[in-house]
Design an enzyme around this catalytic site. Structure first.
Site, PDB file in Angstrom:
ATOM      1  CG  HIS A  85      -1.665   1.318   1.312  1.00 11.97           C
ATOM      2  ND1 HIS A  85      -2.975   1.578   0.530  1.00 11.97           N
ATOM      3  CD2 HIS A  85      -1.602   2.539   1.893  1.00 11.97           C
ATOM      4  CE1 HIS A  85      -3.453   2.605   0.779  1.00 11.97           C
ATOM      5  NE2 HIS A  85      -2.518   3.351   1.684  1.00 11.97           N
ATOM      6  CG  ASP A 164     -11.954   3.617   5.699  1.00 17.70           C
ATOM      7  OD1 ASP A 164     -11.504   4.519   6.373  1.00 17.70           O
ATOM      8  OD2 ASP A 164     -11.775   3.657   4.575  1.00 17.70           O
ATOM      9  NE  ARG A 171     -10.157  10.397   8.376  1.00 12.49           N
ATOM     10  CZ  ARG A 171      -9.363   9.776   7.976  1.00 12.49           C
ATOM     11  NH1 ARG A 171      -9.537   8.734   7.504  1.00 12.49           N
ATOM     12  NH2 ARG A 171      -7.958  10.056   7.643  1.00 12.49           N
ATOM     13  CB  SER A 186      -8.597   5.260   7.199  1.00 10.56           C
ATOM     14  OG  SER A 186      -8.877   5.357   5.678  1.00 10.56           O
ATOM     15  CE  LYS A 190      -9.150   2.026   3.397  1.00 12.96           C
ATOM     16  NZ  LYS A 190      -9.347   3.505   2.649  1.00 12.96           N
TER      17      LYS A 190
END
Ligand code: URA
Length: 426
Positions: A85, A164, A171, A186, A190
């Site tokens: 990620h 999320d 947000r 967050s 995931k």
């Protein structure tokens, strides 16, 4: 009754108290179910933004976000699973070649990706410039492609960490994005829900990244690595530089073009360096002993890429869409490029139409920028520093405006910089 509890939770966090497991779980469960008002959730987010969370609160918060949906079971894939990620940057197309390289080495990469927002691009937007390719894949089809091909890049389904999905949208409009516990939970909720056994994080720092401060980037990386480990996901992180675009292409189809160069054993040095560093880290975490460079040069990574594209309805032989017009931004004098600002280039590409301001906006496949000269390279006066790929001429003035002051030219090359700033392992 729930509204009463919600206000107690908000007040407790507002006053700096540590929330109990029960308070956190009830709040997130009720919010996901639509039983807590958006303004109450917004108030709690703002209280968390200012007060932060303890490590225990954050572990529970993340766990409750995972529990708001389903956790994928990838145990039937038959290969070790490992994902990557990135916290997002400009020209960061690393996932495209990386997933194919790591899959060609024998691991399975279940990459659930997102779309671009603001000045940073999104992997799905880039992939969708390949004719026929589709991002949506039901979980059973995703597992089948992972078994057959080893790599998948697809959109996260609606049942993956739905808390999320709601919180992130909130947000975005309440000024509570830039909070380390909220970002870490967050992202990690995931990734944990995705079911991967291992995860490498690429935490970007610099003008084109979420975090421009190294201390903050390191804190975010450490928080996410701890969350991963606490949830049984072998996790490590690289902190990498994002002051200037990665590679030369910024946009959607243009980034696919550059990714194909990397898969052919070519490609710009900075992009190849980061791709290889992440591939090595992923293979080590997955326990796979293979040479990422070899699969890139002997055609195996390209063969895996083609199989990945075909598995999701795409045509790997189709010509990628191209812009109708090009405009050069030229060097006003001869010299070395000493700075080419990632944020400015990202904003310009966004204004050209390749990015979106709201989640629902469409994006241009072809708009983009080619960085023809990067920091450290010499340009003659009048030579292009950048080339804008344009499909809507009306957007050009705003893009040029974003590029005001985007680069400097000087008599000396800039000092060499570290692309990989740190590794975080626990
Ligand atoms: N990406 C996410 O998924 N969540 C954040 O909070 C920030 C970036």
């Amino acid at each position: 009754m729930i509204a009463f509890h919600a206000v107690d939770v908000i007040k407790a966090k507002r006053d700096g108290e540590v929330l109990t497991d029960g308070q956190i779980r009830s709040f997130l469960e009720a919010y996901t179910a639509g039983a807590i008002a958006e303004e109450q959730a917004a108030a709690l987010l703002m209280a968390i933004f200012w007060r932060g969370m303890t490590a225990d609160e954050l572990t529970t918060w993340t766990d409750a976000m995972v529990a708001s949906g389903e956790r994928l079971d990838l145990s039937t894939v038959g290969r070790p699973t490992v994902d990557k990620h990135s916290t997002g940057g400009v020209g960061d197309k690393v996932s495209l070649p990386l997933v194919a390289i790591v899959a060609a080495c024998g691991a399975a990469v279940p990459q659930l990706s997102g779309r671009g927002l603001g000045h940073t691009g999104g992997t799905l937007d880039k992939m969708e410039s390949i004719p026929g390719w589709r991002a949506a894949l039901p979980p059973d089809e995703m597992t089948r492609v992972l078994q057959d091909v080893g790599g998948v890049i697809c959109a996260a389904g609606p049942r993956l960490a739905p808390a999320d999905r709601k919180l992130y949208a909130l947000r975005d409009v309440t000024g509570t994005v830039e909070s380390i516990p909220l970002i870490a939970s967050s992202i990690m909720s995931k990734k944990i829900a995705e079911g991967t056994q291992a995860l490498v994080l690429d935490v970007k720092v610099g003008t084109g990244a979420f975090m421009s401060d190294l201390g903050q980037a390191r804190a975010l990386a450490e928080t996410m690595v701890q969350l991963g480990q606490a949830n049984g996901v072998r996790t490590s992180a690289l902190i990498t530089a994002m002051d200037t675009p990665l590679g030369r292409a910024v946009g959607n189809a243009v980034e696919v073009e550059e990714s194909l160069d990397v898969l052919r054993g070519e490609g710009p040095e900075d992009l190849v360096t980061i791709t290889h560093a992440l591939a090595r880290e992923m293979l080590a975490l997955a326990g796979v002993d293979a040479d990422a460079d070899a699969v890139r040069h002997d055609g195996r990574a390209m063969a895996t890429w083609r199989a990945m594209v075909v598995a999701q309805g795409g045509d790997p032989d189709a010509t990628l869409p191209r812009a109708t017009d090009y405009l050069a931004v030229r060097a006003p004098e001869s010299g070395y490029v000493t700075r080419l600002d990632a944020r400015a280039v990202g904003n310009a590409v966004w204004r050209l139409g390749a990015g979106r301001a709201r989640k629902e906006d469409p994006v241009s496949k072809t708009a983009g920028i080619w960085c023809r000269a990067k920091p450290g390279e010499w340009v003659e006066e009048g030579q292009p520093v950048m080339e804008l790929a344009i499909d809507d001429p009306a957007r050009v003035p705003a893009a040029l405006d974003a590029l005001t002051g985007a680069f400097d030219i000087g008599p000396e090359p800039p000092p060499p910089r570290d692309l990989i700033i740190d590794y975080i392992h626990f």
